[in-house]
Design a protein around this motif. Structure first.
Motif, PDB file in Angstrom:
ATOM      1  N   MET A   7       0.849  -1.186   0.000  1.00  0.00           N
ATOM      2  CA  MET A   7       0.000   0.000   0.000  1.00  0.00           C
ATOM      3  C   MET A   7       0.888   1.241   0.000  1.00  0.00           C
ATOM      4  SD  MET A   7      -2.937   1.313   2.670  1.00  0.00           S
ATOM      5  CE  MET A   7      -1.746   1.953   3.837  1.00  0.00           C
ATOM      6  N   VAL A   8       0.635   2.140  -0.946  1.00  0.00           N
ATOM      7  CA  VAL A   8       1.395   3.384  -1.054  1.00  0.00           C
ATOM      8  C   VAL A   8       0.438   4.551  -0.858  1.00  0.00           C
ATOM      9  CG1 VAL A   8       2.799   4.827  -2.570  1.00  0.00           C
ATOM     10  CG2 VAL A   8       3.034   2.338  -2.661  1.00  0.00           C
ATOM     11  N   SER A   9       0.808   5.474   0.026  1.00  0.00           N
ATOM     12  CA  SER A   9      -0.029   6.644   0.298  1.00  0.00           C
ATOM     13  C   SER A   9       0.691   7.905  -0.135  1.00  0.00           C
ATOM     14  CB  SER A   9      -0.369   6.729   1.791  1.00  0.00           C
ATOM     15  OG  SER A   9      -1.164   5.634   2.196  1.00  0.00           O
ATOM     16  N   ASP A  10      -0.077   8.862  -0.652  1.00  0.00           N
ATOM     17  CA  ASP A  10       0.471  10.127  -1.140  1.00  0.00           C
ATOM     18  C   ASP A  10      -0.270  11.270  -0.474  1.00  0.00           C
ATOM     19  OD1 ASP A  10       1.048  12.452  -2.529  1.00  0.00           O
ATOM     20  OD2 ASP A  10       0.984  11.534  -4.498  1.00  0.00           O
ATOM     21  N   GLY A  11       0.426  11.929   0.462  1.00  0.00           N
ATOM     22  CA  GLY A  11      -0.141  13.103   1.114  1.00  0.00           C
ATOM     23  C   GLY A  11       0.541  14.381   0.694  1.00  0.00           C
ATOM     24  N   GLY A  12       1.666  14.248   0.000  1.00  0.00           N
ATOM     25  CA  GLY A  12       2.388  15.412  -0.493  1.00  0.00           C
ATOM     26  C   GLY A  12       2.912  16.340   0.588  1.00  0.00           C
ATOM     27  N   GLY A  13       2.937  15.865   1.844  1.00  0.00           N
ATOM     28  CA  GLY A  13       3.370  16.716   2.935  1.00  0.00           C
ATOM     29  C   GLY A  13       2.315  17.703   3.383  1.00  0.00           C
ATOM     30  N   LEU A  14       1.118  17.625   2.781  1.00  0.00           N
ATOM     31  CA  LEU A  14       0.044  18.568   3.103  1.00  0.00           C
ATOM     32  C   LEU A  14      -0.949  18.008   4.112  1.00  0.00           C
ATOM     33  CD1 LEU A  14      -0.658  19.919  -0.495  1.00  0.00           C
ATOM     34  CD2 LEU A  14       0.798  20.917   1.281  1.00  0.00           C
ATOM     35  N   THR A  50     -10.847  21.311   8.140  1.00  0.00           N
ATOM     36  CA  THR A  50      -9.558  21.716   8.691  1.00  0.00           C
ATOM     37  C   THR A  50      -8.931  20.603   9.506  1.00  0.00           C
ATOM     38  OG1 THR A  50     -10.729  22.686  10.578  1.00  0.00           O
ATOM     39  CG2 THR A  50     -10.184  24.151   8.753  1.00  0.00           C
ATOM     40  N   THR A  51      -9.724  19.717  10.072  1.00  0.00           N
ATOM     41  CA  THR A  51      -9.165  18.565  10.769  1.00  0.00           C
ATOM     42  C   THR A  51      -8.724  17.525   9.763  1.00  0.00           C
ATOM     43  OG1 THR A  51     -11.368  17.588  10.947  1.00  0.00           O
ATOM     44  CG2 THR A  51     -10.620  18.938  12.799  1.00  0.00           C
ATOM     45  N   ASP A  52      -7.853  16.635  10.198  1.00  0.00           N
ATOM     46  CA  ASP A  52      -7.332  15.594   9.308  1.00  0.00           C
ATOM     47  C   ASP A  52      -7.840  14.258   9.820  1.00  0.00           C
ATOM     48  OD1 ASP A  52      -5.941  14.302   7.374  1.00  0.00           O
ATOM     49  OD2 ASP A  52      -4.003  14.425   8.371  1.00  0.00           O
ATOM     50  N   PRO A  53      -9.053  13.861   9.422  1.00  0.00           N
ATOM     51  CA  PRO A  53      -9.710  12.724  10.045  1.00  0.00           C
ATOM     52  C   PRO A  53      -9.087  11.358   9.758  1.00  0.00           C
ATOM     53  CG  PRO A  53     -10.952  13.432   8.146  1.00  0.00           C
ATOM     54  CD  PRO A  53      -9.849  14.422   8.334  1.00  0.00           C
ATOM     55  N   ALA A  54      -8.330  11.231   8.693  1.00  0.00           N
ATOM     56  CA  ALA A  54      -7.834   9.887   8.372  1.00  0.00           C
ATOM     57  C   ALA A  54      -6.491   9.965   7.690  1.00  0.00           C
ATOM     58  CB  ALA A  54      -8.834   9.163   7.467  1.00  0.00           C
ATOM     59  N   GLY A  55      -5.465   9.522   8.362  1.00  0.00           N
ATOM     60  CA  GLY A  55      -4.139   9.528   7.766  1.00  0.00           C
ATOM     61  C   GLY A  55      -3.909   8.281   6.941  1.00  0.00           C
ATOM     62  N   ILE A  56      -4.828   7.955   6.053  1.00  0.00           N
ATOM     63  CA  ILE A  56      -4.764   6.714   5.283  1.00  0.00           C
ATOM     64  C   ILE A  56      -3.616   6.799   4.288  1.00  0.00           C
ATOM     65  CG2 ILE A  56      -6.026   5.232   3.693  1.00  0.00           C
ATOM     66  CD1 ILE A  56      -8.583   6.258   5.009  1.00  0.00           C
ATOM     67  N   GLY A  69      -1.626  14.341   6.846  1.00  0.00           N
ATOM     68  CA  GLY A  69      -0.963  13.217   7.477  1.00  0.00           C
ATOM     69  C   GLY A  69      -1.186  11.915   6.729  1.00  0.00           C
ATOM     70  N   THR A  70      -0.119  11.156   6.568  1.00  0.00           N
ATOM     71  CA  THR A  70      -0.218   9.832   5.965  1.00  0.00           C
ATOM     72  C   THR A  70       1.104   9.117   6.187  1.00  0.00           C
ATOM     73  OG1 THR A  70      -0.908   8.621   3.980  1.00  0.00           O
ATOM     74  CG2 THR A  70       0.642  10.411   3.658  1.00  0.00           C
ATOM     75  N   VAL A  71       1.117   7.824   5.983  1.00  0.00           N
ATOM     76  CA  VAL A  71       2.357   7.065   6.108  1.00  0.00           C
ATOM     77  C   VAL A  71       3.275   7.462   4.956  1.00  0.00           C
ATOM     78  CG1 VAL A  71       1.389   5.118   4.818  1.00  0.00           C
ATOM     79  CG2 VAL A  71       3.323   4.748   6.364  1.00  0.00           C
ATOM     80  N   LEU A  72       4.558   7.685   5.241  1.00  0.00           N
ATOM     81  CA  LEU A  72       5.479   8.220   4.249  1.00  0.00           C
ATOM     82  C   LEU A  72       6.170   7.153   3.422  1.00  0.00           C
ATOM     83  CD1 LEU A  72       7.163  11.112   6.285  1.00  0.00           C
ATOM     84  CD2 LEU A  72       5.234  11.233   4.686  1.00  0.00           C
ATOM     85  N   ARG A  73       6.131   5.903   3.875  1.00  0.00           N
ATOM     86  CA  ARG A  73       6.759   4.816   3.138  1.00  0.00           C
ATOM     87  C   ARG A  73       5.718   3.740   2.824  1.00  0.00           C
ATOM     88  NH1 ARG A  73      10.556   6.367   6.922  1.00  0.00           N
ATOM     89  NH2 ARG A  73      12.613   6.951   6.101  1.00  0.00           N
ATOM     90  N   PRO A  74       5.948   2.943   1.798  1.00  0.00           N
ATOM     91  CA  PRO A  74       5.005   1.872   1.483  1.00  0.00           C
ATOM     92  C   PRO A  74       4.822   0.921   2.660  1.00  0.00           C
ATOM     93  CG  PRO A  74       6.534   2.203  -0.337  1.00  0.00           C
ATOM     94  CD  PRO A  74       7.052   3.023   0.799  1.00  0.00           C
ATOM     95  N   VAL A  75       3.595   0.486   2.843  1.00  0.00           N
ATOM     96  CA  VAL A  75       3.285  -0.534   3.858  1.00  0.00           C
ATOM     97  C   VAL A  75       3.232  -1.868   3.120  1.00  0.00           C
ATOM     98  CG1 VAL A  75       1.660  -1.307   5.617  1.00  0.00           C
ATOM     99  CG2 VAL A  75       1.951   1.153   5.173  1.00  0.00           C
ATOM    100  N   VAL A  76       4.043  -2.818   3.551  1.00  0.00           N
ATOM    101  CA  VAL A  76       4.186  -4.079   2.830  1.00  0.00           C
ATOM    102  C   VAL A  76       3.712  -5.247   3.693  1.00  0.00           C
ATOM    103  CG1 VAL A  76       5.798  -5.612   1.638  1.00  0.00           C
ATOM    104  CG2 VAL A  76       6.166  -3.140   1.578  1.00  0.00           C
ATOM    105  N   GLY A  77       2.941  -6.135   3.077  1.00  0.00           N
ATOM    106  CA  GLY A  77       2.467  -7.325   3.771  1.00  0.00           C
ATOM    107  C   GLY A  77       1.006  -7.204   4.163  1.00  0.00           C
ATOM    108  N   SER A  78       0.242  -8.266   3.932  1.00  0.00           N
ATOM    109  CA  SER A  78      -1.202  -8.225   4.164  1.00  0.00           C
ATOM    110  C   SER A  78      -1.556  -7.904   5.613  1.00  0.00           C
ATOM    111  CB  SER A  78      -1.833  -9.561   3.757  1.00  0.00           C
ATOM    112  OG  SER A  78      -1.227 -10.638   4.456  1.00  0.00           O
ATOM    113  N   THR A 120     -14.364  14.673  -0.017  1.00  0.00           N
ATOM    114  CA  THR A 120     -13.409  13.614  -0.331  1.00  0.00           C
ATOM    115  C   THR A 120     -12.054  13.917   0.291  1.00  0.00           C
ATOM    116  OG1 THR A 120     -14.498  13.033  -2.404  1.00  0.00           O
ATOM    117  CG2 THR A 120     -12.174  12.438  -2.196  1.00  0.00           C
ATOM    118  N   VAL A 121     -11.552  12.986   1.099  1.00  0.00           N
ATOM    119  CA  VAL A 121     -10.248  13.157   1.735  1.00  0.00           C
ATOM    120  C   VAL A 121      -9.228  12.132   1.248  1.00  0.00           C
ATOM    121  CG1 VAL A 121     -11.152  14.280   3.797  1.00  0.00           C
ATOM    122  CG2 VAL A 121     -10.994  11.777   3.730  1.00  0.00           C
TER     123      VAL A 121
END
Length: 326
Positions: free
Chosen positions: A221-228, A320-326, A230-239, A277-278
Motif C-alpha cells: 500500500m502506497v499513500s500520497d499526502g504530499g506533505g500537506l 480543517t481537521t485531518d480525520p484519516a491519515g490513510i 498526514g499519511t504514512v510516508l513509506r510503502p506498507v508491505v504485507g497483508s 473527499t479526503v
C-alpha cells in the motif's frame, strides 16, 4: 479574408480532449496536463496569422507542441519529485462521464462519445499502468505513449522527441518491455468490483482477519499526502501490516464514509468526511486478491473529485481537521 480550414476556434477546441488525454498519460497529472494543453494553445495564438495559415494540420501542430511541453515538464518533474514529501502517486481521475461533464474535463462542450475521449476507459489510464509509466525516462515515456497507445508513426514521434525515428523505435520498445514485465493477467471488471466491495465491507467492520484474507500476502500500500496532510510516508508491505494499519486508521476517524467509485477506469474506493473527499484509493488485483493499493490524500491531486462532493458548492474546501491519515 476567410479562415483557413481547421483554424477556426470551434475546430481548434475539438482537438482539446485528445490533447488532454495524451498529456494526462504523459504527465500522470490532470492539473499539469491542462497547463500543458493551455500552453500549446497559447503558442498557437502567439503565431502570426500568416504562420498559422501556413500550417497544414493545426491539430498535428498542437499535438507536437503539447508533446514537447510535456517532455520538458517530465524532465523538471523528476527533480521536483526528488524533493516531494513521501511517495508520489499519479493524480486519480473519477468516472469518465463525471469528470468530462464537470468543470475539469472541458465543460458542457466536451463530447463524451468522441472516440478520442477515452481517458478513463482503457488499460493505458489504469493506476497500475500510470505507475509503470513513471519508471520510464521522459523520452521513453513520450515515445511509448504516442506510438503504442495513440499509434503515431515514428517519424511524427521523432519530431516531438527530437530523436531519429530509429531511436524512437528503440525507446518505445524499451517502454514496452517495462510494461510487459509489470503486466498481470487482467481480472474482469465485475470481479474487481466484487473484490473491492468485500474489501470495503471488511474494512468498515474492522475485521482484520477478513481484510488479510482479501490481500495478497505480499501486498503493498502506497499513500500520497504530499506533505500537506498526514499519511504514512513509506510503502506498507504485507497483508497483515496493511490490514492492521487500515483498521487502526478507521478507528481513529469516526464519521468516515467509504464509497465505491470508479478510479481511473477501475473499481476503487473514496473516503469522505462530512461529505468531502479526503482519500481516493485505486486497486490492482493479483489473481483473486488485492495486490497493490494506491491511496491519494494530497488535496492538490483531488481537485477533480471536489466538484463531486456533496456539501455546499462544488469544490468545497476540505475540513480543517485531518480525520484519516490513510
Amino acid at each position: 479574408m476567410s479562415t483557413p480550414a481547421g483554424t477556426d476556434p470551434a475546430s481548434l477546441l475539438r482537438e482539446r480532449p485528445l490533447l488532454l488525454n495524451i498529456a494526462y498519460r504523459l504527465l500522470g497529472s490532470l492539473t499539469e496536463a491542462e497547463d500543458a494543453v493551455q500552453e500549446a494553445y497559447a503558442r498557437w495564438y502567439a503565431l502570426t496569422p500568416a504562420r498559422r495559415a501556413a500550417i497544414d494540420s493545426p491539430g498535428a501542430w498542437l499535438t507536437t507542441v503539447a508533446g514537447r511541453v510535456c517532455l520538458d515538464l517530465l524532465g523538471s518533474a523528476r527533480v521536483r519529485r526528488e524533493r516531494y514529501v513521501g511517495e508520489w502517486v499519479p493524480e486519480p481521475l473519477p468516472d469518465r462521464a463525471e469528470w468530462i461533464g464537470g468543470a475539469v474535463g472541458g465543460g458542457a462542450s466536451a463530447v463524451p462519445d468522441d472516440p478520442a475521449d477515452r481517458v478513463t476507459l482503457d488499460e493505458s489510464v489504469s493506476m497500475a499502468f500510470l505507475v509503470v509509466l513513471e519508471s520510464m525516462t521522459p523520452a521513453e515515456r513520450v515515445a511509448f505513449v504516442l506510438h503504442d497507445v495513440y499509434r503515431y508513426p515514428f517519424p511524427e514521434v521523432a519530431g516531438i522527441v527530437g530523436r531519429t525515428p530509429a531511436a524512437c523505435r528503440q525507446l518505445a520498445s524499451s517502454g514496452r518491455r517495462r510494461v510487459r514485465a509489470a503486466h498481470a493477467p487482467a481480472v474482469p471488471v465485475a470481479g474487481q468490483a466484487g473484490l473491492v466491495r468485500h474489501f470495503k465491507e471488511a474494512w468498515e467492520a474492522g475485521d482484520i482477519k477478513a481484510v488479510v484474507g482479501l490481500l495478497d500476502p505480499d501486498a503493498t500500500m502506497v499513500s500520497d499526502g504530499g506533505g500537506l496532510v498526514g499519511t504514512v510516508l513509506r510503502p506498507v508491505v504485507g497483508s497483515r501490516r496493511i490490514a492492521e494499519y487500515l483498521v487502526f486508521i478507521a478507528a481513529k476517524a469516526p464519521g468516515l464514509t467509504l464509497l465505491e467509485r470508479t478510479v481511473n477506469g477501475r473499481p476503487g474506493l473514496v473516503a469522505q468526511h462530512s461529505g468531502v473527499t479526503v482519500t481516493v484509493a485505486a486497486f490492482d488485483l493479483s489473481g483473486d486478491r488485492v495486490g497493490r493499493i494506491w491511496a491519494v490524500r494530497n488535496p492538490e491531486k483531488l481537485q477533480a473529485w471536489a466538484a463531486l462532493d456533496t456539501p455546499g458548492t462544488p469544490g468545497a474546501p476540505a475540513p480543517t481537521t485531518d480525520p484519516a491519515g490513510i
